[in-house]
Motif scaffolding. Sequence first.
Motif, short mmCIF file in Angstrom:
data_model
loop_
_atom_site.label_atom_id
_atom_site.label_comp_id
_atom_site.label_asym_id
_atom_site.label_seq_id
_atom_site.Cartn_x
_atom_site.Cartn_y
_atom_site.Cartn_z
N ILE A 456 0.84 -1.21 0.00
CA ILE A 456 0.00 0.00 0.00
C ILE A 456 0.87 1.25 0.00
O ILE A 456 0.54 2.26 -0.65
CB ILE A 456 -0.95 -0.02 1.21
N SER A 457 2.00 1.21 0.71
CA SER A 457 2.87 2.38 0.78
C SER A 457 3.50 2.71 -0.56
O SER A 457 3.78 3.87 -0.86
CB SER A 457 3.97 2.16 1.83
N THR A 458 3.71 1.68 -1.41
CA THR A 458 4.31 1.93 -2.73
C THR A 458 3.28 2.04 -3.83
O THR A 458 3.48 2.74 -4.82
CB THR A 458 5.30 0.80 -3.08
N THR A 459 2.15 1.32 -3.67
CA THR A 459 1.11 1.31 -4.71
C THR A 459 -0.25 1.46 -4.05
O THR A 459 -1.04 0.51 -3.97
CB THR A 459 1.16 -0.01 -5.51
N PRO A 460 -0.57 2.64 -3.55
CA PRO A 460 -1.80 2.83 -2.77
C PRO A 460 -3.08 2.56 -3.54
O PRO A 460 -4.11 2.24 -2.96
CB PRO A 460 -1.73 4.28 -2.31
N LYS A 461 -3.03 2.65 -4.87
CA LYS A 461 -4.25 2.50 -5.66
C LYS A 461 -4.82 1.08 -5.62
O LYS A 461 -5.94 0.85 -6.09
CB LYS A 461 -3.98 2.92 -7.10
N ILE A 462 -4.06 0.14 -5.07
CA ILE A 462 -4.62 -1.22 -4.95
C ILE A 462 -5.84 -1.23 -4.04
O ILE A 462 -6.68 -2.14 -4.12
CB ILE A 462 -3.57 -2.24 -4.45
N LEU A 463 -5.96 -0.22 -3.17
CA LEU A 463 -7.11 -0.16 -2.26
C LEU A 463 -8.30 0.59 -2.86
O LEU A 463 -9.27 0.85 -2.16
CB LEU A 463 -6.72 0.50 -0.94
N ASN A 464 -8.21 0.92 -4.14
CA ASN A 464 -9.30 1.67 -4.78
C ASN A 464 -10.25 0.77 -5.55
O ASN A 464 -11.01 1.23 -6.40
CB ASN A 464 -8.73 2.75 -5.71
N GLN A 465 -10.21 -0.53 -5.27
CA GLN A 465 -11.07 -1.49 -5.98
C GLN A 465 -11.92 -2.26 -4.99
O GLN A 465 -11.57 -2.36 -3.81
CB GLN A 465 -10.19 -2.47 -6.77
N ASN A 466 -13.01 -2.81 -5.47
CA ASN A 466 -13.91 -3.51 -4.55
C ASN A 466 -13.31 -4.86 -4.14
O ASN A 466 -12.48 -5.43 -4.85
CB ASN A 466 -15.30 -3.69 -5.17
N PRO A 467 -13.71 -5.38 -2.99
CA PRO A 467 -13.13 -6.62 -2.47
C PRO A 467 -13.25 -7.81 -3.41
O PRO A 467 -12.32 -8.62 -3.52
CB PRO A 467 -13.92 -6.86 -1.18
N GLU A 468 -14.39 -7.91 -4.10
CA GLU A 468 -14.58 -9.04 -5.01
C GLU A 468 -13.57 -9.04 -6.13
O GLU A 468 -13.03 -10.09 -6.51
CB GLU A 468 -16.00 -9.02 -5.58
N SER A 469 -13.29 -7.85 -6.68
CA SER A 469 -12.32 -7.73 -7.76
C SER A 469 -10.93 -8.10 -7.28
O SER A 469 -10.18 -8.81 -7.97
CB SER A 469 -12.33 -6.29 -8.30
N GLU A 486 3.91 -14.12 -3.05
CA GLU A 486 5.15 -13.37 -2.90
C GLU A 486 5.44 -12.50 -4.12
O GLU A 486 6.13 -11.48 -4.02
CB GLU A 486 6.33 -14.32 -2.67
N TYR A 487 4.90 -12.89 -5.28
CA TYR A 487 5.15 -12.08 -6.48
C TYR A 487 4.56 -10.68 -6.34
O TYR A 487 5.06 -9.73 -6.95
CB TYR A 487 4.58 -12.77 -7.73
N LEU A 488 3.52 -10.55 -5.55
CA LEU A 488 2.92 -9.24 -5.34
C LEU A 488 3.86 -8.29 -4.61
O LEU A 488 3.70 -7.07 -4.68
CB LEU A 488 1.61 -9.37 -4.57
N ASN A 489 4.85 -8.85 -3.89
CA ASN A 489 5.85 -7.99 -3.25
C ASN A 489 6.68 -7.27 -4.31
O ASN A 489 7.11 -6.13 -4.12
CB ASN A 489 6.79 -8.81 -2.37
N ILE A 490 6.90 -7.96 -5.45
CA ILE A 490 7.69 -7.40 -6.54
C ILE A 490 6.84 -6.51 -7.43
O ILE A 490 7.26 -5.43 -7.86
CB ILE A 490 8.30 -8.54 -7.40
N PHE A 491 5.61 -6.95 -7.68
CA PHE A 491 4.75 -6.26 -8.65
C PHE A 491 3.34 -6.08 -8.06
O PHE A 491 2.37 -6.67 -8.54
CB PHE A 491 4.70 -7.08 -9.95
N PRO A 492 3.20 -5.24 -7.02
CA PRO A 492 1.87 -5.02 -6.43
C PRO A 492 0.89 -4.37 -7.39
O PRO A 492 -0.32 -4.51 -7.25
CB PRO A 492 2.16 -4.12 -5.22
N ALA A 493 1.42 -3.66 -8.40
CA ALA A 493 0.55 -2.99 -9.37
C ALA A 493 -0.28 -3.98 -10.17
O ALA A 493 -1.24 -3.59 -10.84
CB ALA A 493 1.38 -2.12 -10.31
N PHE A 494 0.07 -5.28 -10.11
CA PHE A 494 -0.74 -6.30 -10.77
C PHE A 494 -2.21 -6.16 -10.37
O PHE A 494 -3.12 -6.36 -11.18
CB PHE A 494 -0.22 -7.70 -10.37
N LEU A 495 -2.44 -5.80 -9.11
CA LEU A 495 -3.81 -5.71 -8.60
C LEU A 495 -4.56 -4.49 -9.13
O LEU A 495 -5.76 -4.37 -8.92
CB LEU A 495 -3.78 -5.66 -7.07
N CYS A 496 -3.86 -3.61 -9.82
CA CYS A 496 -4.50 -2.40 -10.34
C CYS A 496 -5.03 -2.59 -11.76
O CYS A 496 -5.81 -1.77 -12.24
CB CYS A 496 -3.52 -1.23 -10.33
#
Length: 570
Positions: A456-469, A486-496
């Motif tokens: 969240i500290s590096t890619t805060p926009k991951i919290l701008n989506q609904n839980p189901e998504s 663990e891959y999300l540690n490298i590329f958290p923007a995947f969730l965006c």
Amino acid sequence: MSLPKCIYTLRLSHHFSTATKTASAVRLPKLSNVPTRYKSETIKQAQQALTDYLHATRSLSFPSAEHISKNCLFSLTNLIKKIEFSVPKFSNRFKRLLRYHPINEFEFFFESIGIDYNQVCDFLPPNKYFFSEDGTLLNVATELSRFGFPWNMLGKLYEEEISIFSESSEVLKARLSRLKECGFSNHSVVGMCLAFPYLLAVEGEPGGDAALFDDFKRVLVEFNMEYCVEGNVDAWYDVCKKVRVFCDLGCGKGKIGELMGRKKDVFLTCPAEVLCQKSRYFCRFGVRKEDVGLFLLQSPEVLNFDLETPNISALGLLEIFGLNVKEIEAVIEKYPHVMGKNKMANLPHVIRALDLHEWFFTKIKNEPQLLENYVISDFDEDIAKEFGEGLERIQSTTTPIHTMRKLDFMHSIGFGENTLTLKVLAHLHGRSGELQKRFDSLFSTGIDFSRLCLMISTTPKILNQNPESLEAKVNFLCKEMKSSLEYLNIFPAFLCFDLENRVKPRYRFYVWLKEKGLHSESYSIATMIATSEKQFVARAFGIHPAAPKHWFERFSYRRSFKNCAGTSIP
């Protein structure tokens, strides 16, 4: 050294008289058609009329009728609202309403036994309105009340063990008698069953839970309860609720009573609600529930600590709890978003955000007084000043309350009072409650708490989506793409990125190319997903001139082909 019995009695008397006053100060439902000065008398008249109606007209016993009428304020006021109010005519009008418009007796009954009025409709039996159609519920409630159970607490039994209310009065009498034969009085049996409704359920045999009964007997002896709370069901229930807290935490039955008895003065005077609050507080450290239970049993003095209002400094805490200079420097470098001040109420998540919760909880277990004696220190005044300036800017916006609630959410998950927190805050959209649900949704997928805060500290926009998504993206990453969290540690923007229009089509296109033998090189997920559409098509063309055509026709969400060669892939 045990306290004199008279002191115990005084403490209990004060505690439960206070509890009774709180319970009596129930917020009355709105009664807009009755002037304020007449409301109290109007409700009394309606209760009396309802009692007479249930007893004389509906043939309920007088005690049962009175219990129902005295404990169904919301159902009763809904009836009162149907009448045009007039002081001299109200009583007759209300009686006439009952006579010609029969009530759903089950609705009034369920509210009277303590079930939340907003949930009563979930418990109403279908196509039944009168006890004459099914009197089992009323018979069970009457029998339990006769034994000593408070009528307005019977809902606790019904909600946890509904099977109790399907038995005959004879079966219940026998079950209650056998519980008494284990060495308990009526009031102690009531307290035990309210805290542990399964003891009265039809399954199993009363007395079968010998270890739990040993705890109750130990509490009875160690707390001198037989002298202090004779005739006081509330006091017994409060003590039994405390035993229940430790059982729910996983502490071994048969040992709880002994451990509680060692610090009986603390446990006796501490309300069960406070014990529940403190257990939830320490469970938020992310340690085993059983360890929390044993900690509270062995160090009950923490029940008196103020763990809500004091300010804390992440840096100061780490120094006081024993980290050396190099370790602190490493923590500051890795977790800058946690630095700065916060509230003691958020301490568990502050420590989890630093990934130090196991170490910290061990320190607390060994030296609980560190929490009580902590005084805020060692926070960066420059950071505090910059944060304060940021707060002033927030107050000058058009939605300061909305933004401050979002900031409170960030503090609650471990973010400190620092400029990085404010930068992250600027990218978060939604109400604080929505942000909390999104955070909880991601955490429930198995992402480590500390790692999630870093993401969240590096890619805060991951919290701008609904839980189901968010859950769908994590599932696709782990199951179809065969990757790990663990891959999300490298590329958290995947969730965006859009799952249906971006992630799935691109991934499945590369899988298809591999299956066709056209591409052997392995691309990272970030390379597949994050590149622009133009670069993606250019890369596909480099693999095979006809690849873009197949991309647009078979995989791309656009499903159209533009400016591509007409070559076919064999």
